[in-house]
Design an enzyme around this catalytic site. Structure first.
Site, mmCIF file in Angstrom:
data_model
loop_
_atom_site.group_PDB
_atom_site.id
_atom_site.type_symbol
_atom_site.label_atom_id
_atom_site.label_comp_id
_atom_site.label_asym_id
_atom_site.label_seq_id
_atom_site.Cartn_x
_atom_site.Cartn_y
_atom_site.Cartn_z
ATOM 1 N N CYS A 12 0.780 -1.254 -0.111
ATOM 2 C CA CYS A 12 -0.149 -0.032 0.087
ATOM 3 C C CYS A 12 0.944 1.335 0.033
ATOM 4 O O CYS A 12 1.958 1.262 0.529
ATOM 5 C CB CYS A 12 -0.756 0.193 1.065
ATOM 6 S SG CYS A 12 -2.207 -1.154 1.313
ATOM 7 N N GLY A 23 0.598 -0.837 -5.217
ATOM 8 C CA GLY A 23 -0.954 -1.268 -4.806
ATOM 9 C C GLY A 23 -1.751 -1.256 -6.176
ATOM 10 O O GLY A 23 -1.731 -0.045 -6.477
ATOM 11 N N ASN A 66 -1.008 2.714 5.946
ATOM 12 C CA ASN A 66 -0.174 1.962 5.221
ATOM 13 C C ASN A 66 0.476 0.864 6.330
ATOM 14 O O ASN A 66 1.006 1.612 7.272
ATOM 15 C CB ASN A 66 0.790 2.438 4.405
ATOM 16 C CG ASN A 66 1.729 1.563 3.854
ATOM 17 O OD1 ASN A 66 2.908 1.831 3.503
ATOM 18 N ND2 ASN A 66 1.405 0.210 3.637
ATOM 19 N N GLY A 67 0.155 -0.443 6.203
ATOM 20 C CA GLY A 67 0.940 -1.234 7.296
ATOM 21 C C GLY A 67 -0.263 -2.399 7.689
ATOM 22 O O GLY A 67 -1.032 -2.502 6.882
ATOM 23 N N TYR A 88 12.184 -5.797 -2.457
ATOM 24 C CA TYR A 88 11.323 -5.992 -3.503
ATOM 25 C C TYR A 88 10.148 -4.603 -3.879
ATOM 26 O O TYR A 88 9.856 -4.346 -4.817
ATOM 27 C CB TYR A 88 10.542 -7.231 -3.178
ATOM 28 C CG TYR A 88 9.332 -7.476 -3.996
ATOM 29 C CD1 TYR A 88 9.269 -7.833 -5.553
ATOM 30 C CD2 TYR A 88 7.878 -7.322 -3.526
ATOM 31 C CE1 TYR A 88 8.174 -7.944 -6.275
ATOM 32 C CE2 TYR A 88 6.792 -7.450 -4.356
ATOM 33 C CZ TYR A 88 6.799 -7.680 -5.593
ATOM 34 O OH TYR A 88 5.989 -7.815 -6.335
HETATM 35 P P1 AMP Z 1 7.310 -17.402 -6.445
HETATM 36 O O1 AMP Z 1 7.011 -17.425 -7.796
HETATM 37 O O2 AMP Z 1 5.678 -17.492 -5.559
HETATM 38 O O3 AMP Z 1 8.339 -17.883 -5.795
HETATM 39 O O4 AMP Z 1 7.182 -15.871 -5.942
HETATM 40 C C1 AMP Z 1 8.503 -14.992 -6.112
HETATM 41 C C2 AMP Z 1 8.038 -13.689 -7.012
HETATM 42 O O5 AMP Z 1 7.006 -13.112 -6.417
HETATM 43 C C3 AMP Z 1 9.459 -12.981 -7.063
HETATM 44 O O6 AMP Z 1 9.479 -12.492 -8.616
HETATM 45 C C4 AMP Z 1 9.296 -11.646 -6.385
HETATM 46 O O7 AMP Z 1 9.597 -10.498 -7.051
HETATM 47 C C5 AMP Z 1 7.477 -11.777 -6.221
HETATM 48 N N1 AMP Z 1 7.246 -11.170 -4.877
HETATM 49 C C6 AMP Z 1 7.898 -11.464 -3.686
HETATM 50 N N2 AMP Z 1 7.211 -11.018 -2.689
HETATM 51 C C7 AMP Z 1 5.893 -10.610 -3.282
HETATM 52 C C8 AMP Z 1 4.802 -10.024 -2.735
HETATM 53 N N3 AMP Z 1 4.712 -9.950 -1.277
HETATM 54 N N4 AMP Z 1 3.813 -9.887 -3.482
HETATM 55 C C9 AMP Z 1 3.930 -10.057 -4.661
HETATM 56 N N5 AMP Z 1 5.065 -10.639 -5.442
HETATM 57 C C10 AMP Z 1 5.909 -10.798 -4.649
#
Ligand code: AMP
Length: 456
Positions: free
Chosen positions: A2, A28, A102-103, A243
Site C-alpha cells: 500500500c 498497490g 499503510n501497514g 522488492y
Molecule cells: P514465487 O513465484 O511464488 O516464488 O514468488 C516470487 C516472485 O514474487 C518474485 O519474482 C518476487 O519478485 C515476487 N514477490 C515477492 N514478494 C511478493 C509479494 N509480497 N507480493 C507479490 N509478489 C512478490
C-alpha cells in the site's frame, strides 16, 4: 504494501496527491482513493482499479480544498473487496474525518472484537476502520488528543494520514517499519508520501523521513509541528529494499537501487558459480542481477522480456493458473540462451512458481546449465507487518531445503543470500525488520496469527 500520500497547503492538493499515487502505483493496484478537505467538508472518491482508471479531470475537479490525502491498496489474491478501498471516511462528534493507512495492525482482532462487544458496527474487513472507531469513541475534546488516545490502543506497523476539515495529522509507528517521508512543495505547501519517487514526479523537495514514533501536525498558516509520541525503536522493513519500493526511491538515506546492487554483489561472493551469462527476472531481479554479474565479472543481459500488459485480470486461485500467468508475463530471447550456462537472479522466492517456470523455459531453449540465484534469504515466516506473504505452509522454504527446492524447480543449483549477507548489504547501522527470514516478531503478531485478510 500500500501507499499513502498527504498534501497540505496547496491549491492543487488533490492533483498533486493524484500524481503521487500514480508514482506509487507499484505499491498497490487493487483500489485507489483520494479525499480532500476545503475547510467546510471532506470530499471523497475511491474505487477499485488503477489510479489512471479511477480519476480523470472531472473527478479531480470535485476534490476541492487545499488538503488531500490518498491511498493505493494492495490486496491478497481472492481477498479483495470493493468496500476495502481507502481513505476511510466518517462523520462523528467533532465533524468529519478521513484516514489513509499503510501497514498492518497486529492486534486488529482484539480491538475489533472489543469494539463490536460495545455495539460498534463495521462496513469492511480493514483494520483501518478500528482506527476511525477508536478516534470516534475517545472521550477527549480535541481531535489531536483523540488520535493520541487511539495510538495507545493499536499495535503493529502503521503510517497514517488523518484529515479533518481543516487539519492533517501524520503518524509513523515507533518501529518505522513502513517508509514515510516529508517533502516541501514549490508553492510553499507540504507533502508526505510512502516513497520519495512521489516527490520527484511532482517536483517536491525531499525534507526528511518522518521519524519512527513521530506525529506531524499541519494547520493553516503554520509550519508543520512535530511531536514525539513514542520512543523510537527503528526497525525498517528489509523487504522494502529487496522488492517493494521503486529503485529510484530513497529510504532512510539509502537509494533502493544501490541496495539491490549490493545484495547482488554479496550474493556473488556467497554463491559464485562458473557461468557464461547472468539474466534478471524482470523487473524485480534487475538491479540484483546487475550486482551479481558485476561481482562475478560475467556479462549481464536482459535476456527475459516482460510483457507489461498482463494486469491483475488473472486472479490466482489454482497453481495451474499461476503457472500460465508466469508464461504470459515473461518470455526469454532464444538466441541468447542456447548452449549457455546461465544464472538467473530474482529478488525473492516465495512459492517457487516463478523460478520453476523460468528454469523450465530456459532449459527448453537449450541452456546447458541453469543456476537460480535469489538476492534475499529463504522466506520461512509470514510477515504480519503489511507484507503479503502466504501462510507458512505455502512458503516453499518453510518446509524444504535449498537442495530440495533446486530439484523441485529443476535448477542445476540454487543459492540464497544469507541473513548476515543481507545485513551487510543494507549496512549494519540499523536493526532491520527481517521477520520473513528470521521469524523475529518484535512488534507483536506471529506466524500463527490469523492471516492478513483484512489488513492494510
Ligand atoms: P514465487 O513465484 O511464488 O516464488 O514468488 C516470487 C516472485 O514474487 C518474485 O519474482 C518476487 O519478485 C515476487 N514477490 C515477492 N514478494 C511478493 C509479494 N509480497 N507480493 C507479490 N509478489 C512478490
Amino acid at each position: 504494501m500500500c501507499a499513502i500520500v498527504g498534501v497540505y497547503g496547496s491549491e492543487d492538493a488533490a492533483k498533486i496527491a493524484y500524481y503521487a499515487l500514480f508514482a506509487m502505483q507499484h505499491r498497490g493496484q487493487e483500489s485507489t482513493g483520494l479525499s480532500s478537505a476545503d475547510g467546510d467538508r471532506i470530499h471523497l472518491i475511491k474505487k477499485r482499479g488503477l489510479v489512471t482508471d479511477v480519476f480523470d479531470e472531472e473527478a479531480l475537479s470535485l476534490l476541492t480544498g487545499s488538503c488531500a490525502i490518498g491511498h493505493n491498496r494492495y490486496s491478497t489474491a481472492g481477498k479483495d473487496s470493493v468496500l476495502d478501498a481507502q481513505p476511510v471516511f466518517a462523520k462523528y462528534k467533532l465533524g468529519e474525518i478521513s484516514v489513509a493507512h499503510n501497514g498492518n495492525l497486529v492486534n486488529k482482532y482484539e480491538v475489533r472484537n472489543e469494539l463490536i462487544d460495545k455495539g460498534a458496527i463495521f462496513q469492511t474487513g480493514m483494520d483501518t476502520e478500528n482506527i476511525v472507531h477508536l478516534i470516534a469513541k475517545s472521550q477527549e475534546d480535541k481531535l489531536i488528543d483523540r488520535i493520541k488516545d487511539m495510538l495507545t490502543k493499536i499495535e503493529g506497523a502503521y503510517c497514517l494520514a488523518i484529515q479533518s476539515r481543516s487539519k492533517m495529522f501524520v503518524v509513523r509507528d515507533r518501529f518505522g517499519i513502513r517508509p514515510l517521508s516529508l517533502g516541501k512543495l514549490k508553492n510553499g505547501g507540504w507533502m508526505v508520501a510512502s516513497e520519495t519517487c512521489a516527490f520527484d514526479l511532482v517536483g517536491a523537495e525531499f525534507v526528511r523521513d518522518v521519524e519512527p514514533g513521530e506525529m506531524l501536525i499541519f494547520e493553516e498558516g503554520q509550519e508543520p509541528k512535530s511531536e514525539k509520541i513514542f520512543e523510537a525503536d527503528y526497525h525498517p522493513c528489509a523487504f522494502e529494499y529487496i522488492y517493494f519500493a521503486r529503485p529510484d526511491s530513497i529510504i532512510d538515506g539509502k537509494t533502493v537501487y544501490n541496495m539491490r546492487l549490493e545484495m547482488g554483489k554479496q550474493l556473488a561472493k556467497e554463491t559464485p558459480t562458473e557461468i557464461d551469462l547472468v539474466l534478471p527476472v524482470p523487473d524485480s531481479g534487475v538491479a540484483a542481477a546487475k550486482g551479481y554479474a558485476d561481482g562475478l565479472c560475467v556479462p549481464f543481459e536482459m535476456g527475459i522480456v516482460r510483457n507489461h500488459y498482463v494486469g491483475r485480470t488473472f486472479i490466482e486461485p489454482t497453481q495451474e493458473i499461476r503457472d500460465l500467468k508466469v508464461k504470459l508475463k515473461l518470455s526469454p530471447i532464444k538466441d541468447m540462451i542456447k548452449g549457455k550456462r546461465v544464472a538467473i537472479v530474482d529478488d525473492s522466492l516465495v512459492r517457487g512458481t516463478t523460478s520453476k517456470q523460468i528454469v523450465r523455459m530456459l532449459k527448453d531453449l537449450g541452456a546447458t546449465e541453469v543456476h537460480m540465484r535469489i538476492a534475499s534469504p529463504e522466506i520461512k515466516f509470514p510477515c504480519r507487518y503489511g507484507i503479503d506473504t502466504a501462510t507458512s505452509q505455502e512458503l516453499i522454504s518453510y518446509s524444504q531445503t535449498p537442495e530440495e527446492i533446486a530439484a523441485y524447480i529443476g535448477a542445476d543449483s540454487l543459492g540464497f543470500l544469507s541473513i548476515e549477507g543481507l545485513k551487510e548489504s543494507l549496512g549494519n547501522d540499523r536493526k532491520y525488520s527481517l521477520v520473513s527470514f528470521d521469524g523475529n516478531y518484535f512488534a507483536g503478531g506471529n506466524a500463527d496469527s490469523p492471516s492478513c485478510s483484512n489488513c492494510d
